[in-house]
Design an enzyme around this catalytic site. Structure first.
Site, mmCIF file in Angstrom:
data_model
loop_
_atom_site.group_PDB
_atom_site.id
_atom_site.type_symbol
_atom_site.label_atom_id
_atom_site.label_comp_id
_atom_site.label_asym_id
_atom_site.label_seq_id
_atom_site.Cartn_x
_atom_site.Cartn_y
_atom_site.Cartn_z
ATOM 1 N N CYS A 62 36.165 51.568 56.871
ATOM 2 C CA CYS A 62 36.695 50.163 57.081
ATOM 3 C C CYS A 62 37.470 49.927 58.277
ATOM 4 O O CYS A 62 38.542 50.531 58.489
ATOM 5 C CB CYS A 62 37.609 50.034 55.808
ATOM 6 S SG CYS A 62 37.122 50.950 54.374
ATOM 7 N N CYS A 86 41.281 49.523 58.781
ATOM 8 C CA CYS A 86 42.146 50.310 58.105
ATOM 9 C C CYS A 86 42.939 51.480 58.953
ATOM 10 O O CYS A 86 42.102 52.209 59.430
ATOM 11 C CB CYS A 86 41.673 50.721 56.724
ATOM 12 S SG CYS A 86 42.653 51.945 55.861
ATOM 13 N N CYS A 109 52.571 49.520 42.652
ATOM 14 C CA CYS A 109 51.135 49.536 42.843
ATOM 15 C C CYS A 109 50.970 50.871 43.764
ATOM 16 O O CYS A 109 51.628 50.973 44.846
ATOM 17 C CB CYS A 109 50.590 48.402 43.773
ATOM 18 S SG CYS A 109 48.837 48.388 44.150
ATOM 19 N N CYS A 156 49.929 49.554 38.558
ATOM 20 C CA CYS A 156 48.683 49.234 39.362
ATOM 21 C C CYS A 156 48.302 50.385 40.355
ATOM 22 O O CYS A 156 49.142 51.098 40.888
ATOM 23 C CB CYS A 156 48.808 48.043 39.931
ATOM 24 S SG CYS A 156 47.389 47.638 40.903
ATOM 25 N N CYS A 186 42.292 43.431 39.846
ATOM 26 C CA CYS A 186 43.128 42.851 40.835
ATOM 27 C C CYS A 186 42.224 42.946 42.101
ATOM 28 O O CYS A 186 41.701 44.049 42.332
ATOM 29 C CB CYS A 186 44.300 43.976 41.105
ATOM 30 S SG CYS A 186 45.255 43.266 42.830
ATOM 31 N N ARG A 232 48.476 36.882 45.026
ATOM 32 C CA ARG A 232 49.470 37.466 45.816
ATOM 33 C C ARG A 232 49.449 37.174 47.150
ATOM 34 O O ARG A 232 48.223 37.726 47.673
ATOM 35 C CB ARG A 232 49.336 38.907 45.299
ATOM 36 C CG ARG A 232 49.486 39.204 43.724
ATOM 37 C CD ARG A 232 49.309 40.603 43.635
ATOM 38 N NE ARG A 232 49.004 40.818 42.025
ATOM 39 C CZ ARG A 232 50.063 40.708 41.207
ATOM 40 N NH1 ARG A 232 51.504 40.850 41.489
ATOM 41 N NH2 ARG A 232 49.810 40.891 39.985
#
Ligand code: SAM
Ligand code: DTB
Ligand code: SF4
Length: 312
Positions: free
Chosen positions: A52, A55, A92, A124, A184, A256
């Site tokens: 990614c 990231c 989370c 989460c 989510c 969010r």
């Protein structure tokens, strides 16, 4: 089925009309002036095999992120307690894995979920791809939601990630929903995508069945060493349009305002709340990058007359 034309029409209307429409939808479905605080914990950091491009935790890029294996249960419980004391109602847990592991690590994640849920917080987890049997075990442990983002449009996706497909993501999302766990799912803006990619992402999200209960909208947090480390910051008004369109298309979801808040003024964030955002990540760190601290956010809530949303 919501058409791409309908999404385009909503997104491209004059900004003030868009915000007004979004706020009207918001008031109809949600408590006004209440914003949920969620706190993130990076329960397993770095050395991720995926590529990614945004990231810092990918093993492929020379970043300065700390690497560590899955944290001990007690450490995570203590972080969750601290978050709860500061007013967070959702905890989370993120892990830099390509997919959820089997064996000891998975058992420990289940214990973390049980502990957080037992503390009276929403739990989460986000740890990559999931199989149906893993989703079912997480549901049994009391998991509220699983975060797995589509990140961008199907078209732009291969420019950002090549080690797993859009279809892989959609499958995991389906396994989560089938297990009765809330989905989510959101994305990132500011990675060099066009408005048309943003519209397609919103279109895909709004047509998921069921629609996601939670939609994180992240602004890229550029990290040195990643291929997107030098990308120019996004115009905050793009974020406002994304939030407002998400709110109109997914009226019941919690939208969010996620990564990138440290670069937003209080006024920018106020526009996002007006456009229907009703959650933020609180505490000075997201997973690895900077975020406004508890005090900054307490001050902002006071300035805007926002109350932290209580645990329901
Ligand atoms: N490894 C798991 C995965 O990718 O699903 C979980 C952790 S991953 C860090 C969770 C999400 O964080 C990503 O899908 C992406 O949307 C977001 N993210 C990661 N790095 C980011 C960055 N630099 N800026 C904004 N969002 C980011
Ligand atoms: C999401 O959409 N945003 C959060 C959460 N889901 C896991 C993560 C943002 C991470 C930002 C980059 C970092 O701190 O490493
Ligand atoms: Fe790994 Fe998740 Fe980062 Fe991608 S976003 S490199 S899967 S930790």
């Amino acid at each position: 089925m919501i058409s791409l034309e309908a999404v385009t029409k909503i997104y491209h209307q004059p900004l003030l009309s868009l915000i007004f429409e979004a706020q009207s939808v918001h008031r109809h479905h949600h408590q006004t002036d209440a914003v949920q605080m969620c706190t993130l914990s990076n329960i397993k950091s770095g050395r991720c095999p995926e590529d990614c491009k945004y990231c810092p935790q990918s093993a492929r890029y020379p970043t300065e992120v700390e690497s560590y294996p899955l944290l001990p249960l007690e450490e995570v419980i203590s972080q969750a307690q601290d978050a709860k004391e500061h007013g967070a109602t959702r905890f989370c847990m993120g892990a830099a894995w390509r997919n959820a592991p089997d064996g000891e690590d998975f058992e420990r994640v289940l214990q973390m979920v049980e502990a957080v849920a037992g503390m009276g917080m929403e739990a989460c987890v986000t740890m990559g791809m999931l199989r149906p049997d893993q989703a079912q075990r997480l549901a049994k442990a009391g998991l509220t939601a699983y975060n797995h983002n589509l990140d961008t449009s199907e078209k732009f996706y291969p420019e950002i990630i090549t080690t797993r497909t859009y279809r892989d993501r959609l499958e995991t999302i389906q396994h989560v929903a089938n297990a009765g766990i809330q989905v989510c799912c959101g994305g990132i803006v500011g990675m060099g995508e066009t408005d048309s990619d943003r519209l397609e992402l919103l279109h895909t999200l709004a047509n998921l069945s069921p629609q996601p209960e939670s939609v994180p909208i992240n602004a890229l947090s550029p990290v040195q060493g990643t291929p997107l480390g030098d990308v120019e910051p996004i115009d905050p008004l793009v974020l406002v349009r994304m939030v407002a369109t998400a709110r109109i298309l997914m009226p019941k979801a919690i939208v969010r305002l996620s990564a990138g808040r440290d670069r937003l003024s209080v006024s920018d964030q106020a526009l996002c709340f007006l456009a229907g955002a009703n959650s933020i990540f609180s505490s000075e760190k997201l997973l690895t990058t900077a975020n406004p601290d508890w005090q900054d956010d307490a001050k902002m809530f006071h300035q805007l007359g926002i109350k932290p949303k209580e645990f329901a």
